[in-house]
Design a protein around this motif. Structure first.
Motif, PDB file in Angstrom:
ATOM      1  N   GLU A   1       0.932  -1.270  -0.084  1.00 36.52           N
ATOM      2  CA  GLU A   1      -0.019   0.028   0.042  1.00 36.52           C
ATOM      3  C   GLU A   1       0.862   1.350  -0.154  1.00 36.52           C
ATOM      4  O   GLU A   1       1.982   1.056   0.533  1.00 36.52           O
ATOM      5  CB  GLU A   1      -0.763  -0.062   0.993  1.00 36.52           C
TER       6      GLU A   1
ATOM      7  N   HIS B   1      -8.461  12.798   0.376  1.00 37.46           N
ATOM      8  CA  HIS B   1      -8.424  11.596   0.166  1.00 37.46           C
ATOM      9  C   HIS B   1      -7.509  10.614  -0.599  1.00 37.46           C
ATOM     10  O   HIS B   1      -7.273  11.544  -1.813  1.00 37.46           O
ATOM     11  CB  HIS B   1      -9.833  10.962  -0.405  1.00 37.46           C
ATOM     12  N   ALA B   2      -6.923   9.831  -0.180  1.00 39.41           N
ATOM     13  CA  ALA B   2      -5.820   9.176  -1.384  1.00 39.41           C
ATOM     14  C   ALA B   2      -5.862   7.546  -1.154  1.00 39.41           C
ATOM     15  O   ALA B   2      -6.360   6.843  -0.353  1.00 39.41           O
ATOM     16  CB  ALA B   2      -4.666   9.336  -0.560  1.00 39.41           C
ATOM     17  N   PRO B   3      -5.966   6.980  -2.421  1.00 35.38           N
ATOM     18  CA  PRO B   3      -5.860   5.727  -2.612  1.00 35.38           C
ATOM     19  C   PRO B   3      -4.972   4.804  -1.965  1.00 35.38           C
ATOM     20  O   PRO B   3      -3.861   5.368  -1.783  1.00 35.38           O
ATOM     21  CB  PRO B   3      -5.811   5.355  -4.317  1.00 35.38           C
ATOM     22  N   ASN B   4      -5.307   3.772  -1.234  1.00 32.70           N
ATOM     23  CA  ASN B   4      -4.256   2.951  -0.793  1.00 32.70           C
ATOM     24  C   ASN B   4      -3.395   2.156  -1.713  1.00 32.70           C
ATOM     25  O   ASN B   4      -2.222   1.973  -1.518  1.00 32.70           O
ATOM     26  CB  ASN B   4      -5.120   1.960   0.186  1.00 32.70           C
TER      27      ASN B   4
ATOM     28  N   PRO C   1      -8.121  -0.627  -6.656  1.00 36.31           N
ATOM     29  CA  PRO C   1      -9.134  -0.012  -5.744  1.00 36.31           C
ATOM     30  C   PRO C   1      -9.902  -0.668  -4.836  1.00 36.31           C
ATOM     31  O   PRO C   1     -10.526  -0.043  -4.076  1.00 36.31           O
ATOM     32  CB  PRO C   1     -10.098   0.464  -7.186  1.00 36.31           C
TER      33      PRO C   1
ATOM     34  N   GLU D   1      -9.512   3.732   0.315  1.00 34.28           N
ATOM     35  CA  GLU D   1      -9.001   5.132   0.328  1.00 34.28           C
ATOM     36  C   GLU D   1      -8.695   5.272   1.923  1.00 34.28           C
ATOM     37  O   GLU D   1      -9.117   4.717   2.799  1.00 34.28           O
ATOM     38  CB  GLU D   1      -9.919   6.290   0.119  1.00 34.28           C
ATOM     39  N   ARG D   2      -7.569   6.244   1.911  1.00 33.73           N
ATOM     40  CA  ARG D   2      -7.387   6.823   3.516  1.00 33.73           C
ATOM     41  C   ARG D   2      -7.581   8.418   3.508  1.00 33.73           C
ATOM     42  O   ARG D   2      -7.530   8.817   2.443  1.00 33.73           O
ATOM     43  CB  ARG D   2      -5.967   6.414   3.859  1.00 33.73           C
ATOM     44  N   THR D   3      -7.667   8.620   4.561  1.00 33.58           N
ATOM     45  CA  THR D   3      -7.720  10.115   4.718  1.00 33.58           C
ATOM     46  C   THR D   3      -6.443  10.586   5.313  1.00 33.58           C
ATOM     47  O   THR D   3      -5.833  10.278   6.261  1.00 33.58           O
ATOM     48  CB  THR D   3      -9.059  10.589   5.920  1.00 33.58           C
TER      49      THR D   3
ATOM     50  N   TYR E   1      -3.386  15.134  -3.847  1.00 30.28           N
ATOM     51  CA  TYR E   1      -4.737  14.818  -3.062  1.00 30.28           C
ATOM     52  C   TYR E   1      -5.587  16.160  -2.516  1.00 30.28           C
ATOM     53  O   TYR E   1      -6.466  15.995  -1.890  1.00 30.28           O
ATOM     54  CB  TYR E   1      -4.231  13.762  -2.082  1.00 30.28           C
TER      55      TYR E   1
END
Length: 592
Positions: free
Chosen positions: A376, A401-404, A409, A413-415, A450
């Motif tokens: 990740e 918000h950013a993709p792990n 997909p 996502e994570r914040t 992001y």
């Protein structure tokens, strides 16, 4: 940023795999019998047919830590057994009481399991110790004496060496070579009883002192050693030589394909001679194991010599056997290298009888390729410089918000908290930009990944003129993921973490331990080639989710490379990260 630095290559050839396929097609091993555990021929005679189509083995001596070269043997032996419906035995070749320790046994078990291999399933547990075969080895030695194939030699080590001959001169028979069977039997029993000092006598096979192969000039098969063994204690004071013990171990375990490196090729005639003699005496079942040799793994920028590795550790050029710069498997694990990367490397280099030098960059590429798929993504700022968004409200924060994982997909996502003050990389700002620089400089716009597009308005400096903060204004309608995100086109893209939420952490930037491709080449001391930049420790600012990183959890730090939470020094809530490998090969272009 997410792509590996190499084009995937097809698996290389494996000549041993071809041999196994041919043997299975011919039914060469189909009539072997297996009693469920190792033993002499009589124990297998009435047993069922062996359920394993082939049997291989990984037989390390527990006198040190496994290194990258062992990974090739592990992957080959366990891989072949798995591919062809066989079994691979984990065997400790612990016949030398003076160099072997339980510490090494434990480390070897851990390393093989870390690579993803096991010797136990619902049907069999194939973990063995050669020292448990000592009674059978003595029985084999006593048979050779009785059959006239072995004798007790009482020459000194110097006399034996002088009479052995050279590559161009024949050896000379020992004056004790023609002792009677009864004399040899008596002396060997007294050797076992502890009557003699170390080196007083030695048991030798009786073959041919004029053989062009020096290994057949009456090789030693048993020597006196008054030493405590890690497994058998003080039960024995005679111990078998490796070249005698190893073939017998293979035969006792029903090994079909005994796979070793090329330096043992000259020993194969003795391997075959010994097994034939013992099979003639009814001690071993047929078909007998066959030895196959392959080229060892040789890498640039690495030393695999046990003597040199010991020197690195004892002289404290590294922190220990598990130092992430060491070419040991325990070091590779701590650095963050992956079992999948080693397996991919072995597929790429193949198995042949030709010695070749593999560039270390191929190993690194294999690691990148597997990590790119598995790891990740997270954000880390390794050389922090404060950025202040002067038109963003003080005390306000919002989530970005950013993709792990951009390729997966389904991982979601994570914040990332966003605020007025951020950490950015110091190299992302230039007060007077060089030609082609696209990131932040007064008057230029760039995107905070992001987040928002910002315009650089200047910087702050201390009394010595050092830049302490970069000043920017943000464009409120340009947040990533919103309809206005593409309203402003920019070329620079920066990563960041919010100052108020950042996790400060120690990060170790590891590189190759040696700066020369062939350490110590020619007459040079290999220590002269140590790379002084092989480890740099820095304090970095990480996105807050990394605070909870588990020991050995890996991530791609966007833009920087692949990192792992150190398995030794990390603590709950306070991880320490090691760089496993950079995103791109910086050595290939610069030559180091």
């Amino acid at each position: 940023m997410s792509k590996p630095n190499s084009t995937p290559l097809p698996p290389a050839t494996n000549f041993i795999r071809n041999i196994v396929e041919a043997d299975l097609a011919a039914g060469k091993h189909a009539q072997r019998r297996w009693a469920g555990q190792p033993g002499l021929a009589e124990s297998h005679a009435q047993a069922p047919l062996d359920p394993a189509k082939i049997r291989t083995r990984f037989p390390p001596e527990p006198n040190g830590y496994l290194h990258f070269g062992h990974a090739k043997s592990i992957c080959l032996n366990f891989g072949l057994a798995k591919q062809f419906g066989g079994r691979c035995h984990m065997r400790f070749d612990d016949t030398n009481p003076e160099k072997e320790e339980q510490e090494y046994v434990d480390s070897i078990v851990d390393a093989v399991k870390w690579l993803g291999f096991d010797w136990q399933d619902a049907q069999e547990n194939n973990l063995y110790y050669a020292s448990n075969y000592f009674p059978w080895m003595l029985q084999c030695a006593e048979y050779l004496i009785a059959a006239g194939h072995a004798y007790v030699d009482s020459q000194s080590a110097e006399e034996m060496r002088a009479n052995r001959g050279t590559l161009t001169e024949k050896g000379k028979d020992s004056p004790f070579r023609n002792r009677t069977v009864a004399e040899n039997q008596d002396l060997f029993k007294r050797m076992q009883a502890g009557e003699f000092a170390d080196g007083a006598h030695i048991l030798r096979a009786k073959i041919d002192m004029a053989s062009p192969n020096i290994n057949l000039r009456d090789p030693a098969i048993y020597r006196i050693r008054h030493a405590t063994h890690h497994n058998t204690g003080d039960k024995y004071c005679v111990y078998p030589m490796y070249t005698f013990a190893h073939p017998i171990e293979d035969a006792l375990e029903n090994i079909t394909h005994s796979i070793c490196t090329l330096e043992f090729e000259d020993q194969r005639p003795f391997y075959d001679w010994l097994l034939e003699r013992l099979a003639e005496g009814g001690l071993l079942q047929r078909p007998l194991p066959h030895q196959y040799e392959f080229s060892r793994l040789n890498l640039t920028y690495v030393v695999l010599s046990k003597r040199k590795l010991i020197q690195l550790v004892e002289e404290q050029h590294v922190s220990g056997w598990d130092d992430p710069r060491m070419p040991t498997l325990v070091g590779a694990r701590r650095r963050g290298y992956t079992p999948e990367g080693f397996k991919l490397l072995m597929d790429r280099v193949g198995v042949s009888k030709s010695d070749s030098l593999i560039d270390y960059s191929l190993l690194e590429d294999c690691m990148r390729e597997t990590m790119n798929e598995m790891d990740e993504r997270r954000v880390a700022v390794l050389d922090p410089l404060k950025l202040i968004i002067t038109n963003y409200p003080e005390g306000q924060f919002e989530d970005c918000h950013a993709p792990n994982h951009p390729l997966k997909p389904e991982l979601g996502e994570r914040t990332m908290p966003f605020g007025r003050e951020l950490w950015i990389e110091a190299e992302d700002f230039q007060e007077v930009p060089e030609k082609g620089f696209r990131r932040l400089f007064p008057g230029n716009m760039a995107r905070l990944r992001y987040g928002y597009v910002v315009t650089c308005t200047g910087c702050e400096k201390d009394d010595n003129g050092k830049i302490t903060a970069v000043l920017c204004e943000y464009l409120p309608d340009t947040k990533s993921g919103t309809p206005g995100a593409d309203s402003v086109k920019v070329k620079g893209n920066l990563h960041w973490v919010a100052v108020a939420h950042a996790q400060e952490a120690q990060v170790r930037l590891y590189d190759r331990l040696f700066k020369e491709a062939s350490p110590g080449a020619g007459e040079r001391d290999f220590l002269e080639d140590l790379n002084p930049e092989s480890c740099r420790s820095i304090t970095a600012q990480l996105e807050p989710s990394l605070k909870d990183a588990r020991s050995e959890q890996r991530f791609q730090f966007e833009r920087h490379g692949y990192f792992v939470a150190d398995r030794v020094d990390s603590r709950p809530g306070a991880p320490v990260f090691n760089r496993a490998v950079t995103l791109k090969d910086s050595w290939g272009k610069s030559g180091g």
